[in-house]
Scaffold this active site. Sequence first.
Site, PDB file in Angstrom:
ATOM      1  N   TYR A   1      23.940 -48.064 -17.203  1.00 14.94           N
ATOM      2  CA  TYR A   1      23.259 -49.089 -17.226  1.00 14.94           C
ATOM      3  C   TYR A   1      23.110 -50.051 -15.883  1.00 14.94           C
ATOM      4  O   TYR A   1      23.828 -49.591 -15.116  1.00 14.94           O
ATOM      5  CB  TYR A   1      23.708 -49.730 -18.521  1.00 14.94           C
TER       6      TYR A   1
ATOM      7  N   CYS B   1      32.637 -37.045 -39.309  1.00 12.51           N
ATOM      8  CA  CYS B   1      31.609 -36.935 -38.295  1.00 12.51           C
ATOM      9  C   CYS B   1      31.096 -35.531 -37.737  1.00 12.51           C
ATOM     10  O   CYS B   1      32.616 -35.136 -37.041  1.00 12.51           O
ATOM     11  CB  CYS B   1      31.590 -37.882 -37.207  1.00 12.51           C
TER      12      CYS B   1
ATOM     13  N   CYS C   1      26.875 -34.225 -34.628  1.00 14.19           N
ATOM     14  CA  CYS C   1      25.287 -33.476 -34.798  1.00 14.19           C
ATOM     15  C   CYS C   1      24.318 -34.151 -34.165  1.00 14.19           C
ATOM     16  O   CYS C   1      23.229 -33.891 -33.649  1.00 14.19           O
ATOM     17  CB  CYS C   1      25.009 -33.298 -36.242  1.00 14.19           C
TER      18      CYS C   1
ATOM     19  N   LYS D   1       5.739 -26.155 -26.519  1.00 17.34           N
ATOM     20  CA  LYS D   1       6.974 -25.419 -26.203  1.00 17.34           C
ATOM     21  C   LYS D   1       7.702 -25.124 -27.210  1.00 17.34           C
ATOM     22  O   LYS D   1       8.131 -26.062 -28.173  1.00 17.34           O
ATOM     23  CB  LYS D   1       7.720 -26.538 -25.308  1.00 17.34           C
TER      24      LYS D   1
ATOM     25  N   ASP E   1      16.684 -29.053 -43.837  1.00 17.88           N
ATOM     26  CA  ASP E   1      17.018 -30.337 -43.168  1.00 17.88           C
ATOM     27  C   ASP E   1      18.153 -31.146 -44.089  1.00 17.88           C
ATOM     28  O   ASP E   1      18.005 -31.438 -45.196  1.00 17.88           O
ATOM     29  CB  ASP E   1      15.722 -31.377 -43.514  1.00 17.88           C
TER      30      ASP E   1
END
Length: 695
Positions: free
Chosen positions: A177, A358, A361, A590, A680
């Site tokens: 940044y 966690c 992913c 793609k 999913d």
Amino acid sequence: MTTFLYAPLLQPLQIGKLTIPNRFCAGPLTLPSVHGPFGEFSQDGLAYYEARAKGGFGLIFTGAFHPDTLVDPVHPLDSKQPLKAPKAFQRSAVELLERLDAYGTKMIPQISMGYGRNAPGCFCPSEIPYYHDPARLAPALTKDQIRQKIDQMIATAVFFQQCGFPGIEVHAMHWGYLLDQFAMTFMNHRTDEYGGALENRLRCAREILEGIKAACGSGFVVSMRLALKSYIKGYNQPSLHGEDEVGRTLEEGLEIARRLEAYGYDCLSVDFGQYDSFYYAAPPCYMEKGRVIPLSAAVKEQVKIPILCGGRMNDPALAAQAIAEGKMDGVVLGRASLADPDFPRKVAMGCPQEIRPCIGCNQACLDQIFAGKITSCLVNPRACHETEMVSVPARTPKKLAVVGAGPAGLSFAVNAAQRGHVVTLFDASAEIGGQFNIAKQIPGKEEFYETLRYFRRMLAVTGVTLALNTRVDAAMLAAFDEVALATGIVPRVPDIDGIDHSSVLTYLDVLRDKAPVGERVAIIGCGGIGFDTAMYLSQPGEATSQNIAEFCVEWGIDTSLNAPGGLRPEGPVLPKSPRQIVMLQRRAGKPGDGLGKTTGWIHRATLLARGVKMIPAVSYQRIDDRGLHVLINGEPQVLEVDNVIICAGQEPQQALAVPLRAMGKPVHLIGGCDVALELDARRAIAQGTQLALEI
């Protein structure tokens, strides 16, 4: 055991004149939903932060989205969340701080000088290429504009102090940044007092601090978010080995840390990487945990102020050991605080095995952010939805059956049982997990084992009756009040002449049933499951799963957020796949363009490096003894392969719903059996959780 192992994490931490009750920090995350239309903390925001305080986090950092508090005097793009009503924000901040104080939790907001080249249209120290559009040069700030920005940072800190916050964190000399750009000679070509020698390149950071301390007093805490190393070779060119660094070397990072301490900064929160080396900036599951610790240890030897450390640090034993060994003072958990707001409390209570892990992913957090969607968490869909997805005891406990112990069924069973329902979970397999048992075999996705470990533990804790190796019919479910069907999917079989040929396999045949696969392979389908199958089959020598992070470092794979997917010319040669693999898709786009924004490059790059070919715009003609007959760009070709593997989507398994409904039984479809979509897990877990909270 717990007292001995985790005690370092549970000790108070002094930052300037501020005492933090423990060493757990909820990291800064970009969470648009925590703010209302006028920049104030929304009801969702109040609930989100309160959940982390209740869960035991001693310190919470807000994300940099919020602290661009007042409209930037130079460019409005550096004020994505301006405060249109400061009084409304102040009222919401007072309420939030009162809620946090009830748990002893402190909050420090971040304030940002700007995004610089990371956001098209923003200003930079010099005319340098925008990250997302390297063909365009960003305009350089004038000295007056720099001064305006510094004054704005000081004014924002004063405003936050008036709201009751005990300090701020300067965002950020990391992720590339604006302040980061000022500090690097690679991006700062100025010849005035804000460029040249390191002292000049750090002038903004120094003047911001001096102004804040002068206006707010020495007791007002000021932290700095600092990347100790950039891992870049050039614009949009990562340096995976750390060699040929043009950004910030570790040596310079340590010198900057010493100077920041000398200026008067009270704390440093350290990590590594930037947008051009996003693999380091937001480490995915393919990076081993704790890779940043050696850098944190190096800076701890140079300064006396507290060092907080983040970046795949969600192993409490690893964090506790690093603190005990003097390598860091506190752990910053960003994505892990999304996954489990009770992370610290579970450690303190001696049950870390109940932490919802966690898995790195990035699917529901960072990928959602970059898609402009509400941030949440794959394993914890209640994150950022605390006011919508409320868990309260069931008014009338019911006897519930769940058929299918995949992600949807597991999440439903645990959440329903926590509310007081009596739950029985059936599955025809010998183990829980469903599609997760396939995913965990893919190189780099081994952390799905951790999710299944968590669910096994929670099934036991919540008293769910688990009936494995049990294939149910409607009659077996007659005694239950309601039934949740999470029976999953079966592979979709495309309409191709010869699809029943002996050479044809589905991905389940390969990944679940371990069917023999020949040396020449055609994969029909370039969605997520097609890429997973190719990753599995292309492992060199069919060895055990290797760490994709080490693959990337060893092979020089491009890891920037915009990585096209492939090796740079100077990269080492990768051992090729033991098979000749070609991936095919009907669409002209793609291959792999639907994969996750922050991790999809890993799969594309790794497979290309292994010699896997990817061909779009394919028409399938037939399959016979010669192989797969196709049209590519209108030209007929025969792909002489040993096996054709079908990865062309899925069909829901809903058959059990018909007889149950005929019996008058309330039936709910969740997960893959609800709708035929690409696999999913995020949607499946969210559906299971939502239903459990409503039933």
